[in-house]
Design a protein around this motif. Structure first.
Motif, short mmCIF file in Angstrom:
data_model
loop_
_atom_site.label_atom_id
_atom_site.label_comp_id
_atom_site.label_asym_id
_atom_site.label_seq_id
_atom_site.Cartn_x
_atom_site.Cartn_y
_atom_site.Cartn_z
N VAL A 14 -51.60 3.26 -34.40
CA VAL A 14 -51.15 3.37 -33.01
C VAL A 14 -49.64 3.44 -33.14
CG1 VAL A 14 -53.04 2.14 -31.91
CG2 VAL A 14 -51.14 0.85 -32.81
N ARG A 15 -48.93 3.72 -32.11
CA ARG A 15 -47.49 3.85 -32.25
C ARG A 15 -46.81 2.80 -31.38
NH1 ARG A 15 -44.61 5.92 -35.06
NH2 ARG A 15 -43.40 7.27 -33.70
N GLY A 16 -45.55 2.50 -31.73
CA GLY A 16 -44.86 1.43 -31.02
C GLY A 16 -44.24 1.86 -29.70
N LEU A 17 -44.53 3.07 -29.25
CA LEU A 17 -43.97 3.55 -27.98
C LEU A 17 -45.15 3.96 -27.11
CD1 LEU A 17 -42.29 5.12 -30.62
CD2 LEU A 17 -40.60 5.01 -28.79
N ASP A 18 -45.03 3.71 -25.81
CA ASP A 18 -46.21 3.87 -24.95
C ASP A 18 -46.46 5.28 -24.46
OD1 ASP A 18 -47.01 1.31 -25.17
OD2 ASP A 18 -46.33 0.65 -23.17
N GLN A 27 -28.37 -0.33 -36.42
CA GLN A 27 -27.98 1.06 -36.15
C GLN A 27 -28.58 1.85 -37.29
OE1 GLN A 27 -23.91 2.14 -35.19
NE2 GLN A 27 -24.15 4.13 -36.14
N PHE A 28 -29.44 2.78 -36.97
CA PHE A 28 -30.05 3.61 -38.00
C PHE A 28 -30.02 5.05 -37.49
CE2 PHE A 28 -34.12 4.38 -35.85
CZ PHE A 28 -34.10 3.38 -34.89
N TYR A 29 -30.33 5.98 -38.37
CA TYR A 29 -30.21 7.39 -38.00
C TYR A 29 -31.56 8.08 -38.04
CZ TYR A 29 -25.21 6.83 -38.06
OH TYR A 29 -23.94 6.42 -37.76
N ALA A 88 -42.84 3.46 -43.14
CA ALA A 88 -42.93 4.72 -42.38
C ALA A 88 -41.70 5.59 -42.60
CB ALA A 88 -43.09 4.43 -40.89
N ILE A 89 -41.91 6.76 -43.19
CA ILE A 89 -40.81 7.71 -43.36
C ILE A 89 -40.51 8.37 -42.03
CG2 ILE A 89 -40.02 9.74 -44.63
CD1 ILE A 89 -42.37 9.31 -46.57
N LEU A 90 -41.57 8.70 -41.33
CA LEU A 90 -41.41 9.38 -40.05
C LEU A 90 -42.65 9.13 -39.20
CD1 LEU A 90 -43.33 12.22 -39.93
CD2 LEU A 90 -41.70 12.87 -41.68
N GLY A 91 -42.50 9.37 -37.91
CA GLY A 91 -43.65 9.19 -37.02
C GLY A 91 -43.48 10.04 -35.78
N GLY A 92 -44.57 10.27 -35.10
CA GLY A 92 -44.48 11.04 -33.86
C GLY A 92 -45.85 11.34 -33.30
N GLY A 93 -45.88 12.32 -32.42
CA GLY A 93 -47.15 12.71 -31.82
C GLY A 93 -46.95 13.38 -30.48
N GLY A 149 -34.65 -1.00 -45.40
CA GLY A 149 -35.25 0.09 -44.63
C GLY A 149 -35.28 -0.14 -43.13
N ARG A 150 -34.81 -1.32 -42.70
CA ARG A 150 -34.79 -1.57 -41.24
C ARG A 150 -33.41 -2.07 -40.84
NH1 ARG A 150 -39.38 -5.30 -38.89
NH2 ARG A 150 -38.03 -7.00 -39.55
N TYR A 151 -32.77 -1.34 -39.95
CA TYR A 151 -31.38 -1.63 -39.58
C TYR A 151 -31.25 -1.64 -38.06
CZ TYR A 151 -31.39 -0.53 -44.42
OH TYR A 151 -31.74 -0.54 -45.74
N ALA A 182 -39.84 11.90 -35.29
CA ALA A 182 -38.52 11.49 -35.78
C ALA A 182 -38.69 10.85 -37.15
CB ALA A 182 -37.85 10.51 -34.82
N ALA A 183 -37.74 11.16 -38.03
CA ALA A 183 -37.74 10.58 -39.38
C ALA A 183 -36.52 9.68 -39.52
CB ALA A 183 -37.66 11.71 -40.43
N GLY A 184 -36.66 8.59 -40.25
CA GLY A 184 -35.54 7.68 -40.48
C GLY A 184 -34.70 8.19 -41.65
N VAL A 185 -33.43 8.47 -41.40
CA VAL A 185 -32.58 9.04 -42.46
C VAL A 185 -32.39 8.04 -43.61
CG1 VAL A 185 -30.30 9.98 -43.01
CG2 VAL A 185 -31.42 10.59 -40.87
P1 HAM Z 1 -40.43 5.64 -34.28
O1 HAM Z 1 -41.70 5.53 -35.06
O2 HAM Z 1 -40.05 4.49 -33.46
O3 HAM Z 1 -40.59 6.94 -33.38
O4 HAM Z 1 -39.24 5.99 -35.26
C1 HAM Z 1 -39.31 7.08 -36.13
C2 HAM Z 1 -38.78 6.72 -37.50
O5 HAM Z 1 -37.48 6.14 -37.40
C3 HAM Z 1 -39.59 5.66 -38.25
O6 HAM Z 1 -40.70 6.24 -38.90
C4 HAM Z 1 -38.58 5.14 -39.23
O7 HAM Z 1 -38.48 6.01 -40.35
C5 HAM Z 1 -37.27 5.22 -38.44
N1 HAM Z 1 -36.92 3.90 -37.89
C6 HAM Z 1 -37.40 3.31 -36.77
N2 HAM Z 1 -36.81 2.11 -36.58
C7 HAM Z 1 -35.94 1.94 -37.60
C8 HAM Z 1 -35.02 0.90 -37.97
N3 HAM Z 1 -34.83 -0.19 -37.22
N4 HAM Z 1 -34.28 1.07 -39.10
C9 HAM Z 1 -34.42 2.18 -39.86
N5 HAM Z 1 -35.26 3.18 -39.55
C10 HAM Z 1 -36.01 3.07 -38.44
C11 HAM Z 1 -39.65 7.39 -32.52
O8 HAM Z 1 -38.52 6.98 -32.48
C12 HAM Z 1 -40.11 8.54 -31.64
N6 HAM Z 1 -39.00 8.91 -30.73
C13 HAM Z 1 -40.57 9.73 -32.46
C14 HAM Z 1 -41.02 10.86 -31.62
C15 HAM Z 1 -40.31 11.96 -31.28
N7 HAM Z 1 -42.19 10.93 -31.00
C16 HAM Z 1 -42.24 12.05 -30.30
N8 HAM Z 1 -41.11 12.68 -30.43
#
Ligand code: HAM
Length: 427
Positions: free
Chosen positions: A262-266, A129-131, A285-290, A125-127, A310-313
């Motif tokens: 909390v989220r990993g982005l500031d 290059q991911f989508y 985490a399937i998806l996250g945001g805010g 679930g962690r890569y 954003a959701a992880g494909v």
């Molecule tokens: P994020 O929580 O860093 O948020 O990533 C969103 C989703 O991407 C995660 O919940 C997870 O499903 C997937 N993901 C993250 N890292 C990996 C990884 N290394 N491998 C596979 N899947 C991964 C964001 O990226 C924000 N830009 C979301 C957002 C949009 N907030 C506001 N607008």
């Protein structure tokens, strides 16, 4: 010497041994996501995969794990510092500002799908290059936007058949609330400093909120009794967050308010959320945001509130790939021409594809060989039906469509409309 794929980067392909990397699963995810996002008024954007490094450093935050240790950055031939995007929001904000949308039509609903890059330690679930499939809604400050986005995400999960997603919400409040909370948290943590791991001792000084989601046991025990941000939210921030919770509750969406989220982005301000699933293991985490109401301004644009997800494909694919039916994206009709019937087969297949009533997947066997091998190929592709075209069929203008699942043979005139009608019958 064999060249292999880079560690942590996958090949999504037909008939992949790992079902979550199978083309059909990915097509299914993207088709359903596009339908749901369109139905909520979002427009597809295609933005660059490479941006200037400074965009992410300023946008996501220097102190985040992403910027401090996970970016793929390089200097190009012109001496520019560039980075493969680790996420999509910073680039979307850059484009929003660059095209002056804040001044023309500030309310914009964008979505995107594509690769992101983070040099994390690969595991299930962690890569690297991911989508992601993600969306950003610019220009709406009210809680309607947050609530509507959560409803859309709930609908997306339902449509994908992910019924066990756990919706977790929190609020980071406005700047003043957050500053008050940071101070309260830091002073609480300083009384427990020795019980924190080394990274959290550093985080405590630079980014204390991140201590709340450290996975180490010692740190988890410490934060159990940490102050709750809800107690220091300003009135406005609290009313906003209450509305979001009320409205999604009214919409029948079950959720947990998670004080440790909390989220990993500031860049976040106000409402933040994650949908998780126990079926994913540690990367749950399937998806996250805010909400990120300050980012557009911080990157040089006009003050513009925004909210996104954003959701992880790969993670969506992991969840749905085991389900029966998702992998059944084979041809509706597999046409097998005998020698001399090729031209008729192409004409007929194209006629069926061109009918306007439904989108039929029609594949003509172009690999040849014996009829037995061709039938085996049709079966392997997951075809619903097969039509063999030989001399007899061409002479009489009639053939038989064989439904593979039941073995039934349906007589049909060699005419696109007649064939489409047979395919359209539910059997
Ligand atoms: P994020 O929580 O860093 O948020 O990533 C969103 C989703 O991407 C995660 O919940 C997870 O499903 C997937 N993901 C993250 N890292 C990996 C990884 N290394 N491998 C596979 N899947 C991964 C964001 O990226 C924000 N830009 C979301 C957002 C949009 N907030 C506001 N607008």
């Amino acid at each position: 010497m064999l060249v292999h794929a880079v560690k942590g980067m996958n090949d999504v392909r037909p008939q992949a041994a790992d079902a979550f990397l199978d083309t059909r699963v990915w097509e299914y995810v993207h088709t359903v996501a596009a339908e749901v996002l369109h139905s909520f008024g979002y427009h597809h954007t295609w933005l660059p995969i490479v941006e200037e490094t400074a965009l992410f450093a300023r946008g996501i935050g220097e102190e985040t794990d992403i910027v401090s240790k996970e970016m793929y950055s390089f200097t190009d031939r012109g001496g520019r510092m560039l980075t493969l995007r680790p996420e999509g929001t910073a680039g979307a904000v850059r484009a929003y500002i660059e095209h002056n949308l804040g001044r023309t039509d500030p309310v914009q609903r964008w979505w995107y799908a594509g690769p992101m890059f983070r040099a994390e330690r690969p595991q299930k679930g962690r890569y690297r290059q991911f989508y992601q499939i993600g969306a950003e809604l610019f220009g709406v400050a009210g809680p309607q936007a947050d609530a509507e986005m959560l409803m859309m995400l709930y609908r997306l999960c339902q449509r994908l058949g992910i019924v066990d997603a756990h919706v977790r919400l929190n609020s980071l409040g406005d700047d003043a609330s957050r500053q008050r909370y940071r101070d309260a948290l830091r002073s609480y943590l300083s009384t427990r400093r020795d019980a924190l791991c080394e990274s959290c001792q550093h985080r405590m000084d630079h980014n204390p909120l991140r201590v709340l989601d450290c996975k180490r046991e010692g740190c988890r025990a410490v934060v159990q009794d940490a102050p709750d941000i809800i107690d220091v939210l300003s009135d406005d921030a609290r009313v906003h967050f209450d509305c979001v919770q009320q409205w999604i509750g009214d919409a029948g969406i079950g959720f947990t308010r998670d004080k440790h989220l909390v989220r990993g982005l500031d860049y976040y301000t106000g409402t933040i959320f994650e949908f998780t699933s126990g079926a994913l293991g540690s990367q749950d985490a399937i998806l996250g945001g805010g909400r990120y109401d300050r980012l557009v301004q911080e990157l040089g644009g006009p003050a513009t509130p925004a909210v996104g997800f954003a959701a992880g494909v790969e993670r969506l694919a992991l969840l749905i790939s085991q389900r029966e039916g998702v992998l059944k994206g084979g041809p509706h009709l597999y046409v097998v021409p005998m020698a001399g019937a090729e031209s008729a087969a192409f004409r007929l297949a194209d006629g069926v594809r061109a009918n306007n009533a439904a989108v039929w997947r029609v594949e003509v066997d172009v690999s040849g060989g014996k009829l037995k091998q061709q039938m085996r190929r049709a079966d392997k592709l997951g075809s619903h039906a097969v039509l063999v075209l030989g001399e007899d069929e061409l002479n009489t203008g009639h053939g038989r469509i064989k439904i593979l699942r039941t073995g039934a043979e349906v007589p049909v005139a060699l005419d696109a409309a007649a064939i489409a009608a047979v395919l359209g019958r539910a059997d």
